[in-house]
Design an enzyme around this catalytic site. Sequence first.
Site, mmCIF file in Angstrom:
data_model
loop_
_atom_site.group_PDB
_atom_site.id
_atom_site.type_symbol
_atom_site.label_atom_id
_atom_site.label_comp_id
_atom_site.label_asym_id
_atom_site.label_seq_id
_atom_site.Cartn_x
_atom_site.Cartn_y
_atom_site.Cartn_z
ATOM 1 N N GLY A 81 0.830 -1.211 0.000
ATOM 2 C CA GLY A 81 0.000 0.000 0.000
ATOM 3 C C GLY A 81 0.860 1.255 0.000
ATOM 4 O O GLY A 81 1.918 1.275 0.627
ATOM 5 N N ARG A 89 0.795 -4.940 -5.218
ATOM 6 C CA ARG A 89 0.834 -5.994 -4.195
ATOM 7 C C ARG A 89 1.267 -7.313 -4.834
ATOM 8 O O ARG A 89 0.795 -8.387 -4.466
ATOM 9 C CB ARG A 89 -0.530 -6.124 -3.518
ATOM 10 C CG ARG A 89 -0.907 -4.907 -2.679
ATOM 11 C CD ARG A 89 -2.022 -5.216 -1.717
ATOM 12 N NE ARG A 89 -2.442 -4.056 -0.955
ATOM 13 C CZ ARG A 89 -1.871 -3.665 0.187
ATOM 14 N NH1 ARG A 89 -0.857 -4.332 0.669
ATOM 15 N NH2 ARG A 89 -2.317 -2.600 0.821
ATOM 16 N N ASP A 140 5.218 -5.724 5.745
ATOM 17 C CA ASP A 140 5.400 -7.138 6.024
ATOM 18 C C ASP A 140 5.539 -7.992 4.749
ATOM 19 O O ASP A 140 6.424 -8.834 4.650
ATOM 20 C CB ASP A 140 4.129 -7.566 6.774
ATOM 21 C CG ASP A 140 4.421 -8.675 7.731
ATOM 22 O OD1 ASP A 140 5.581 -8.827 8.092
ATOM 23 O OD2 ASP A 140 3.460 -9.391 8.096
ATOM 24 N N THR A 158 4.654 1.249 6.725
ATOM 25 C CA THR A 158 3.219 0.956 6.819
ATOM 26 C C THR A 158 2.540 2.021 7.668
ATOM 27 O O THR A 158 3.074 2.414 8.710
ATOM 28 C CB THR A 158 2.905 -0.431 7.409
ATOM 29 O OG1 THR A 158 1.503 -0.476 7.726
ATOM 30 C CG2 THR A 158 3.661 -0.750 8.684
ATOM 31 N N ASP A 162 0.028 1.392 9.253
ATOM 32 C CA ASP A 162 -0.533 0.649 10.382
ATOM 33 C C ASP A 162 0.409 0.602 11.600
ATOM 34 O O ASP A 162 -0.024 0.288 12.702
ATOM 35 C CB ASP A 162 -0.868 -0.796 9.970
ATOM 36 C CG ASP A 162 -2.083 -0.861 9.068
ATOM 37 O OD1 ASP A 162 -2.676 0.195 8.780
ATOM 38 O OD2 ASP A 162 -2.449 -1.983 8.651
ATOM 39 N N ASP A 190 2.582 -1.571 12.444
ATOM 40 C CA ASP A 190 2.536 -2.868 13.130
ATOM 41 C C ASP A 190 3.750 -3.758 12.861
ATOM 42 O O ASP A 190 3.691 -4.964 13.060
ATOM 43 C CB ASP A 190 1.222 -3.610 12.772
ATOM 44 C CG ASP A 190 1.071 -3.847 11.277
ATOM 45 O OD1 ASP A 190 1.966 -3.445 10.513
ATOM 46 O OD2 ASP A 190 0.051 -4.439 10.872
ATOM 47 N N MET A 250 -8.158 2.940 9.468
ATOM 48 C CA MET A 250 -7.425 1.751 9.019
ATOM 49 C C MET A 250 -6.732 1.060 10.188
ATOM 50 O O MET A 250 -6.641 1.605 11.281
ATOM 51 C CB MET A 250 -6.441 2.128 7.914
ATOM 52 C CG MET A 250 -7.119 2.242 6.564
ATOM 53 S SD MET A 250 -5.928 2.461 5.237
ATOM 54 C CE MET A 250 -7.015 2.221 3.820
ATOM 55 N N ARG A 264 -5.239 -3.124 9.996
ATOM 56 C CA ARG A 264 -5.659 -4.487 9.647
ATOM 57 C C ARG A 264 -5.529 -5.447 10.822
ATOM 58 O O ARG A 264 -6.484 -6.089 11.235
ATOM 59 C CB ARG A 264 -4.819 -4.991 8.465
ATOM 60 C CG ARG A 264 -5.144 -6.398 8.024
ATOM 61 C CD ARG A 264 -4.387 -6.771 6.785
ATOM 62 N NE ARG A 264 -4.921 -6.103 5.614
ATOM 63 C CZ ARG A 264 -5.956 -6.558 4.899
ATOM 64 N NH1 ARG A 264 -6.556 -7.683 5.239
ATOM 65 N NH2 ARG A 264 -6.379 -5.890 3.853
HETATM 66 O O1 F6P Z 1 -1.390 -2.052 5.289
HETATM 67 C C1 F6P Z 1 -1.833 -0.751 5.189
HETATM 68 C C2 F6P Z 1 -3.289 -0.713 4.823
HETATM 69 O O2 F6P Z 1 -3.641 0.635 4.649
HETATM 70 C C3 F6P Z 1 -4.240 -1.391 5.823
HETATM 71 O O3 F6P Z 1 -4.558 -0.603 6.924
HETATM 72 C C4 F6P Z 1 -5.421 -1.696 4.941
HETATM 73 O O4 F6P Z 1 -6.160 -2.772 5.448
HETATM 74 C C5 F6P Z 1 -4.805 -2.022 3.626
HETATM 75 O O5 F6P Z 1 -3.543 -1.381 3.603
HETATM 76 C C6 F6P Z 1 -5.649 -1.597 2.456
HETATM 77 O O6 F6P Z 1 -5.006 -1.929 1.288
HETATM 78 P P1 F6P Z 1 -5.538 -1.560 -0.177
HETATM 79 O O7 F6P Z 1 -5.350 -0.096 -0.376
HETATM 80 O O8 F6P Z 1 -4.691 -2.340 -1.105
HETATM 81 O O9 F6P Z 1 -6.972 -1.954 -0.219
#
Ligand code: F6P
Length: 344
Positions: A13, A74, A105, A127, A129, A131, A171, A173
């Site tokens: 992302g 991705r 990750d 990230t 997140d 995490d 957000m 996950r």
């Molecule tokens: O990992 C970062 C993140 O923003 C998460 O919080 C979220 O679940 C995911 O990416 C969303 O990804 P995408 O933009 O590919 O739907």
Amino acid sequence: MTIKRLGVLTGGGDCPGLNPVIRAVVRRAHQAGITVVGIRNGWKGLIHGDTVPMDLNSVSGILPKGGTILGTSRTNPYKKPEDVKKVLDHLKKLQLDVLIPVGGDDTLGVATKLVQEGVKLVGIPKTIDNDLSATDFTFGFDTAVNIAMEAIDRLHTTAESHHRIMVAEVMGRHAGWIATYAGIAGGADVILIPETLIDLDEVCGIIKQRHARGKDFSIVVVAEGAQFKSGAEVTREQKLDEFGHVRLGGIGDVLGKQIEERTGFETRVTVLGHIQRGGSPTAFDRVLGTRFGVKAVELVLDGTFGVMVSLQGNQITAVPIEQGTGRLKTVDQDLYRIGKIFFG
Ligand code: F6P
């Protein structure tokens, strides 16, 4: 070994702070006389040999920009053995002595496997997140928290004027860092995170108690990866991405309906979604991204490979790349306890 050519890619992302990283890598490498090749769209670019030359001018003016000028995807080369071979072949063909992959990750998980194949690389963690276990913070998180905090501030004024419950879905996950930080900073009345199952009776109890003491509005912040203990479920799309992740989003709506039904108070839902990931990085994220980028090139110059840069305290250090992935950094329970003091 003298390093002459270095490849840089961004995967997963997008995240505010990626462009400051790319700029720092190119600037520090240029200072050391290393040529930088930009790889487009993460691992996908290495499978297809899709690259762009990077010089001082190609990174000029990108510091305040969100997203990534290299593009991202991705794509997981380990889905197909022939793609791993293509990655290794392109690294040779492009005469890349070393690689700097920037990602979370998944991207760094691929990098860890490539190290085992003999690829020289230095990873940079990313990230929103926050995490990843081997670094105190990742860039992008601070920007996301500030955007979410501002949204909560704005929701507060409407909640108060209309005497409503406002649910803000943010957000997160696997971990509720954004929800916890933004919730504390924005004065949320309830913060719900993936680390603790949602107890609807408890949530509605807190809201009712607030009403009983004259506070006829409430702000509930929920991380998109949170789950209910019982009494409700979120229907999700079954399609998975190449790393096996389901698309999140939607818990806010389910939660909002449950709160309205159970309390009888009008409840509205705002899903912040990708707004948290877009736009200009904060000063903190620009500085952290810059420090990570510079450190990654300096590790390359020192001949240190198979590592990931990391923020520990206020120092940028290096940790073995396998330590950076695979283990989640969940929300510090003491921090969450502080948030809980302000519930209700
Ligand atoms: O990992 C970062 C993140 O923003 C998460 O919080 C979220 O679940 C995911 O990416 C969303 O990804 P995408 O933009 O590919 O739907």
